[in-house]
Design a protein around this motif. Structure first.
Motif, short mmCIF file in Angstrom:
data_model
loop_
_atom_site.label_atom_id
_atom_site.label_comp_id
_atom_site.label_asym_id
_atom_site.label_seq_id
_atom_site.Cartn_x
_atom_site.Cartn_y
_atom_site.Cartn_z
N ALA A 200 -73.56 -42.25 -25.08
CA ALA A 200 -73.52 -41.99 -26.52
C ALA A 200 -73.42 -40.50 -26.83
CB ALA A 200 -74.77 -42.59 -27.19
N GLY A 201 -74.25 -39.68 -26.20
CA GLY A 201 -74.25 -38.25 -26.49
C GLY A 201 -73.03 -37.54 -25.96
N TYR A 202 -72.73 -37.76 -24.68
CA TYR A 202 -71.60 -37.07 -24.06
C TYR A 202 -70.27 -37.53 -24.64
CZ TYR A 202 -67.96 -36.26 -20.59
OH TYR A 202 -66.78 -35.93 -19.97
N LEU A 203 -70.01 -38.83 -24.59
CA LEU A 203 -68.72 -39.33 -25.09
C LEU A 203 -68.59 -39.14 -26.60
CD1 LEU A 203 -68.35 -42.61 -23.00
CD2 LEU A 203 -67.13 -40.45 -22.70
N GLY A 204 -69.69 -39.37 -27.32
CA GLY A 204 -69.64 -39.18 -28.76
C GLY A 204 -69.28 -37.75 -29.12
N VAL B 60 -62.11 -38.85 -5.90
CA VAL B 60 -61.60 -39.93 -6.75
C VAL B 60 -62.28 -39.90 -8.11
CG1 VAL B 60 -61.45 -42.45 -7.00
CG2 VAL B 60 -61.03 -41.39 -4.77
N PHE B 61 -63.58 -39.65 -8.11
CA PHE B 61 -64.31 -39.57 -9.38
C PHE B 61 -63.74 -38.48 -10.28
CE2 PHE B 61 -67.52 -36.91 -11.49
CZ PHE B 61 -67.85 -37.76 -12.55
N VAL B 62 -63.49 -37.30 -9.71
CA VAL B 62 -62.98 -36.18 -10.51
C VAL B 62 -61.61 -36.51 -11.08
CG1 VAL B 62 -62.19 -33.79 -10.40
CG2 VAL B 62 -64.37 -34.43 -9.36
N LEU B 63 -60.75 -37.15 -10.29
CA LEU B 63 -59.42 -37.52 -10.78
C LEU B 63 -59.52 -38.48 -11.95
CD1 LEU B 63 -57.47 -37.95 -7.42
CD2 LEU B 63 -57.18 -36.15 -9.12
N ILE B 64 -60.41 -39.46 -11.85
CA ILE B 64 -60.59 -40.41 -12.95
C ILE B 64 -61.21 -39.71 -14.15
CG2 ILE B 64 -61.84 -42.48 -13.70
CD1 ILE B 64 -61.61 -43.53 -10.86
N TRP B 65 -62.23 -38.87 -13.91
CA TRP B 65 -62.97 -38.23 -14.99
C TRP B 65 -62.07 -37.33 -15.84
CZ3 TRP B 65 -67.59 -40.04 -16.03
CH2 TRP B 65 -68.44 -39.35 -16.90
N SER B 66 -61.10 -36.67 -15.18
CA SER B 66 -60.24 -35.75 -15.91
C SER B 66 -59.34 -36.45 -16.91
CB SER B 66 -59.38 -34.94 -14.92
OG SER B 66 -58.49 -35.78 -14.22
N THR B 67 -59.11 -37.74 -16.73
CA THR B 67 -58.26 -38.47 -17.68
C THR B 67 -58.98 -38.80 -18.98
OG1 THR B 67 -58.85 -40.67 -16.82
CG2 THR B 67 -57.01 -39.53 -15.75
N GLY B 68 -60.30 -38.67 -19.01
CA GLY B 68 -61.05 -39.04 -20.21
C GLY B 68 -60.67 -38.19 -21.41
N PHE B 69 -60.43 -36.90 -21.19
CA PHE B 69 -60.05 -36.02 -22.30
C PHE B 69 -58.65 -36.33 -22.81
CE2 PHE B 69 -62.97 -33.94 -19.39
CZ PHE B 69 -63.99 -33.55 -20.24
N ILE B 70 -57.77 -36.75 -21.90
CA ILE B 70 -56.40 -37.13 -22.28
C ILE B 70 -56.43 -38.42 -23.09
CG2 ILE B 70 -54.11 -37.71 -21.41
CD1 ILE B 70 -55.03 -34.80 -20.92
N VAL B 71 -57.23 -39.38 -22.66
CA VAL B 71 -57.34 -40.64 -23.38
C VAL B 71 -57.86 -40.42 -24.80
CG1 VAL B 71 -58.63 -42.82 -23.46
CG2 VAL B 71 -57.57 -42.10 -21.35
N ALA B 72 -58.78 -39.47 -24.96
CA ALA B 72 -59.28 -39.17 -26.30
C ALA B 72 -58.16 -38.69 -27.21
CB ALA B 72 -60.39 -38.11 -26.21
N ARG B 73 -57.25 -37.87 -26.67
CA ARG B 73 -56.12 -37.41 -27.48
C ARG B 73 -55.19 -38.56 -27.86
NH1 ARG B 73 -53.89 -32.40 -28.10
NH2 ARG B 73 -52.58 -33.61 -29.51
N PHE B 74 -55.03 -39.54 -26.97
CA PHE B 74 -54.20 -40.70 -27.27
C PHE B 74 -54.83 -41.60 -28.33
CE2 PHE B 74 -51.76 -40.16 -23.24
CZ PHE B 74 -50.50 -40.33 -23.77
N LEU C 65 -65.64 -45.91 -29.74
CA LEU C 65 -66.62 -45.96 -28.66
C LEU C 65 -67.48 -47.21 -28.72
CD1 LEU C 65 -67.72 -42.22 -28.55
CD2 LEU C 65 -66.34 -43.45 -26.86
N ALA C 66 -67.81 -47.69 -29.92
CA ALA C 66 -68.57 -48.93 -30.03
C ALA C 66 -67.79 -50.09 -29.42
CB ALA C 66 -68.91 -49.21 -31.49
N TRP C 67 -66.49 -50.17 -29.73
CA TRP C 67 -65.63 -51.19 -29.11
C TRP C 67 -65.62 -51.01 -27.58
CZ3 TRP C 67 -63.47 -55.60 -30.59
CH2 TRP C 67 -63.31 -55.84 -31.96
N ARG C 68 -65.50 -49.78 -27.15
CA ARG C 68 -65.46 -49.50 -25.71
C ARG C 68 -66.74 -49.97 -25.03
NH1 ARG C 68 -64.54 -43.52 -22.89
NH2 ARG C 68 -65.53 -44.00 -20.88
N TYR C 69 -67.89 -49.65 -25.60
CA TYR C 69 -69.15 -50.08 -24.99
C TYR C 69 -69.26 -51.60 -24.97
CZ TYR C 69 -70.40 -45.18 -25.93
OH TYR C 69 -70.41 -43.80 -25.99
#
Length: 285
Positions: A70-74, A4-18, A29-33
């Motif tokens: 901050a490091g990874y998502l940024g 389940v974690f991997v399925l959710i994690w894989s959407t993070g790159f798609i959301v960045a494109r959106f 990311l500041a708003w997200r945090y």
């Protein structure tokens, strides 16, 4: 739980494109945090869960928050903003299990021949994909020195954060732990957001990306990652993590038209085989 974690994690790159066409990365990311902290705050108040008890635990959580949020998502969001496709960014960060396994093996005394072979294959696959896209990718799907640097920074941050958390963090409630981590990430990200001149443009795509980033990725994905590491299931996570790049590439092709060429398929397959060899090579956990 790892699947389940991997399925959710894989959407993070798609959301960045959106989200990235409508906002600068650090502001988003500041708003997200901030919104994630608010959601966790309500959850913590209703559940009346305990906060970390020692200053050392607070400090360790802050360090992992800076690295894993901050490091990874940024790094990932800055790479996508700079023109990298979701599939390529997922492929680069997907080498995290390789770095983790090799580090654990080396500190345990030995890196096996099988793991060195896996590392070589993984890097070769990545080079194939990057070389093909370097200067030749279309809009939103190209490799440049700038976006590659951002993606590599994200890779190093998530690897260091995972190892640090496993080594130094004692078990504590995932909700309060995540809140401390997000607060540390927000402190680091806010000054960078203030330096961005591009405004945040709210519309259906950016709002949807924000909603999923907060509810699905932070409250869901980050919490699962914390629990998995604390419960000693890091091997399970890394054994499935190499499925993220091909899944992301397929979704990115369907949604954004990111091309899947023979070179991309060959490089992704090589990387997947390499990561599998490294992870299954007997690294101590």
């Amino acid at each position: 739980m790892p699947a389940v974690f991997v399925l959710i994690w894989s959407t993070g790159f798609i959301v960045a494109r959106f989200g990235m066409p409508h906002a600068p990365p650090m502001t988003f990311l500041a708003w997200r945090y901030a919104l994630s902290i608010a959601c966790f705050g309500v959850w913590i108040a209703l559940a009346r869960v305990a906060w970390p008890r020692t200053p050392a635990q607070w400090g360790h959580l802050a360090v992992t928050g800076v690295l894993m949020h901050a490091g990874y998502l940024g790094g990932v969001w800055a790479a996508v903003k700079a023109g990298m496709g979701a599939g390529l960014s997922a492929l680069i960060v997907g080498l995290q299990p390789v770095l983790t396994a090799v580090w654990l093996s080396s500190t345990g005394g030995r890196v096996t021949a099988r793991q060195w072979l896996g590392l070589t294959l993984g890097l070769a696959g990545l080079v194939l994909v990057v070389w093909h896209k370097f200067g030749h990718g279309g809009p939103g799907d190209s490799a440049t020195p700038v976006n590659l640097a951002f993606a590599v920074a994200a890779l190093l941050s998530i690897t260091a954060g995972t190892l640090y958390q496993k080594r130094f963090l004692a078990p504590c409630d995932v909700r309060t732990a995540n809140t401390v981590q997000l607060a540390a990430a927000l402190v680091v990200t806010l000054p960078l957001a203030w330096l961005e001149s591009e405004p945040m443009r709210w519309n259906m795509e950016s709002a949807g990306a924000m909603a999923w980033s907060v509810l699905g990725l932070t409250l869901g994905g980050s919490s699962l990652l914390y629990l998995l590491i604390q419960r000693g299931a890091a091997a399970s996570v890394t054994s499935l993590m190499y499925l993220v790049p091909p899944c992301t590439a397929l979704i990115a092709w369907a949604l954004f038209g990111e091309p899947i060429t023979a070179m991309t398929l060959a490089g992704t397959a090589l990387t997947a085989v390499g990561v599998a060899l490294v992870v299954r090579g007997g690294a101590p956990r």
